[in-house]
Design a protein around this motif. Structure first.
Motif, PDB file in Angstrom:
ATOM      1  N   LEU A  39     103.817  57.482  22.598  1.00  0.00           N
ATOM      2  CA  LEU A  39     104.555  58.156  21.524  1.00  0.00           C
ATOM      3  C   LEU A  39     103.757  59.231  20.805  1.00  0.00           C
ATOM      4  O   LEU A  39     104.341  60.066  20.099  1.00  0.00           O
ATOM      5  CB  LEU A  39     105.040  57.106  20.503  1.00  0.00           C
ATOM      6  CG  LEU A  39     105.899  55.978  21.076  1.00  0.00           C
ATOM      7  CD1 LEU A  39     106.226  54.958  19.991  1.00  0.00           C
ATOM      8  CD2 LEU A  39     107.185  56.532  21.705  1.00  0.00           C
ATOM      9  N   GLY A  40     102.454  59.197  20.925  1.00  0.00           N
ATOM     10  CA  GLY A  40     101.632  60.189  20.247  1.00  0.00           C
ATOM     11  C   GLY A  40     101.161  59.711  18.886  1.00  0.00           C
ATOM     12  O   GLY A  40     101.713  58.775  18.297  1.00  0.00           O
ATOM     13  N   TRP A  41     100.132  60.383  18.366  1.00  0.00           N
ATOM     14  CA  TRP A  41      99.515  59.981  17.115  1.00  0.00           C
ATOM     15  C   TRP A  41     100.455  60.079  15.925  1.00  0.00           C
ATOM     16  O   TRP A  41     100.505  59.202  15.069  1.00  0.00           O
ATOM     17  CB  TRP A  41      98.260  60.806  16.872  1.00  0.00           C
ATOM     18  CG  TRP A  41      97.708  60.677  15.479  1.00  0.00           C
ATOM     19  CD1 TRP A  41      97.693  61.634  14.515  1.00  0.00           C
ATOM     20  CD2 TRP A  41      97.097  59.521  14.910  1.00  0.00           C
ATOM     21  NE1 TRP A  41      97.114  61.155  13.372  1.00  0.00           N
ATOM     22  CE2 TRP A  41      96.726  59.842  13.585  1.00  0.00           C
ATOM     23  CE3 TRP A  41      96.827  58.228  15.383  1.00  0.00           C
ATOM     24  CZ2 TRP A  41      96.106  58.959  12.726  1.00  0.00           C
ATOM     25  CZ3 TRP A  41      96.211  57.346  14.529  1.00  0.00           C
ATOM     26  CH2 TRP A  41      95.862  57.684  13.217  1.00  0.00           C
ATOM     27  N   ASP A  42     101.192  61.170  15.826  1.00  0.00           N
ATOM     28  CA  ASP A  42     102.063  61.391  14.669  1.00  0.00           C
ATOM     29  C   ASP A  42     103.094  60.276  14.514  1.00  0.00           C
ATOM     30  O   ASP A  42     103.437  59.881  13.391  1.00  0.00           O
ATOM     31  CB  ASP A  42     102.770  62.746  14.785  1.00  0.00           C
ATOM     32  CG  ASP A  42     101.809  63.910  14.598  1.00  0.00           C
ATOM     33  OD1 ASP A  42     100.762  63.706  13.947  1.00  0.00           O
ATOM     34  OD2 ASP A  42     102.088  65.009  15.117  1.00  0.00           O
ATOM     35  N   ALA A  43     103.626  59.812  15.614  1.00  0.00           N
ATOM     36  CA  ALA A  43     104.679  58.787  15.560  1.00  0.00           C
ATOM     37  C   ALA A  43     104.118  57.389  15.322  1.00  0.00           C
ATOM     38  O   ALA A  43     104.849  56.496  14.880  1.00  0.00           O
ATOM     39  CB  ALA A  43     105.482  58.800  16.853  1.00  0.00           C
TER      40      ALA A  43
END
Length: 228
Positions: free
Chosen positions: A62-66
């Motif tokens: 999902l990536g860091w931001d999520a």
């Protein structure tokens, strides 16, 4: 099956090998070992590993931001679990190598320890007739050289005889080892080679006879027995 050889100057190897042998000996005498302490330790460590794995997978997908908020809480829980694990190992288990009960339901708890640069094996023994009875605590110790030969092989019989002669509950379950330990103290040495039992009288030191001493024979015979 040949016994494994360890480094005789490694205190951790001496202790770990002896720690492993102690519960094996007691379970062979029909003592029932409780794995409750180990189960809690495994649960704490496994949960921490699972949280770390899920966090890594979520971040990868999902990536860091999520996932940064979830990662924040996961890190907190991870450190809490590791703190609880550390406390459990050092504050609750406290070096326990056996925790269980005998045939009659009497409880037995044994913790081991060593001191830096000292070849002495220390045991703290707690026994009680039942869960509600007040425990009796005793401490015993002996040198690792009593059950390790000069080549680094563990010799089970002297270790078992020491435990049986020092801890009454174990001695009741293994009277033969108690008797063998008594004979050693009285100056006799028992060796077992297959089905043949050899009993030799210790000769006084400094006799000057030039004959091979029983202690030398013991070391040589012990190494042969361990390789069977």
């Amino acid at each position: 099956m040949a016994a494994s050889k360890i480094a005789v100057y490694s205190l951790s190897d001496l202790k770990n090998t002896t720690d492993d042998a102690l519960p094996n000996y007691l379970t062979s005498l029909k003592f029932k070992q409780s794995h409750a302490l180990t189960d809690v330790r495994l649960a704490l460590s496994s949960t921490a590993v699972i949280i770390a794995a899920i966090t890594f997978y979520a971040d990868y997908k999902l990536g860091w931001d999520a996932t940064k908020q979830g990662t924040f809480w996961a890190v907190i829980v991870y450190f809490i679990l590791n703190g609880a694990l550390t406390f459990w190992i050092w504050g609750v288990e406290k070096g326990k190598v056996f925790n269980g009960e005998g045939k009659d339901g009497a409880l037995l708890s044994i913790s081991s320890s060593t001191q830096k640069h000292s070849p002495i094996y220390y045991l703290k023994v707690k026994t009680s007739a039942s869960i509600t009875a007040a425990p009796t605590t005793s401490e015993i110790s002996s040198s690792f050289t009593r059950w390790f030969d000069s080549d680094g092989y563990f010799v089970a019989k002297p270790f078992q005889q020491w435990l049986a002669s020092e801890i009454a509950m174990i001695g009741e379950a293994d009277p033969k080892s108690v008797e063998a330990a008594k004979k050693v103290r009285e100056g006799y040495v028992e060796l077992t080679d297959g089905d043949v039992k050899v009993v030799e009288k210790n000769e006084p030191q400094g006799s000057g006879s030039g004959k091979e001493t029983p202690s030398k024979k013991i070391r040589e015979r012990s190494r042969k027995n361990l390789k069977l």
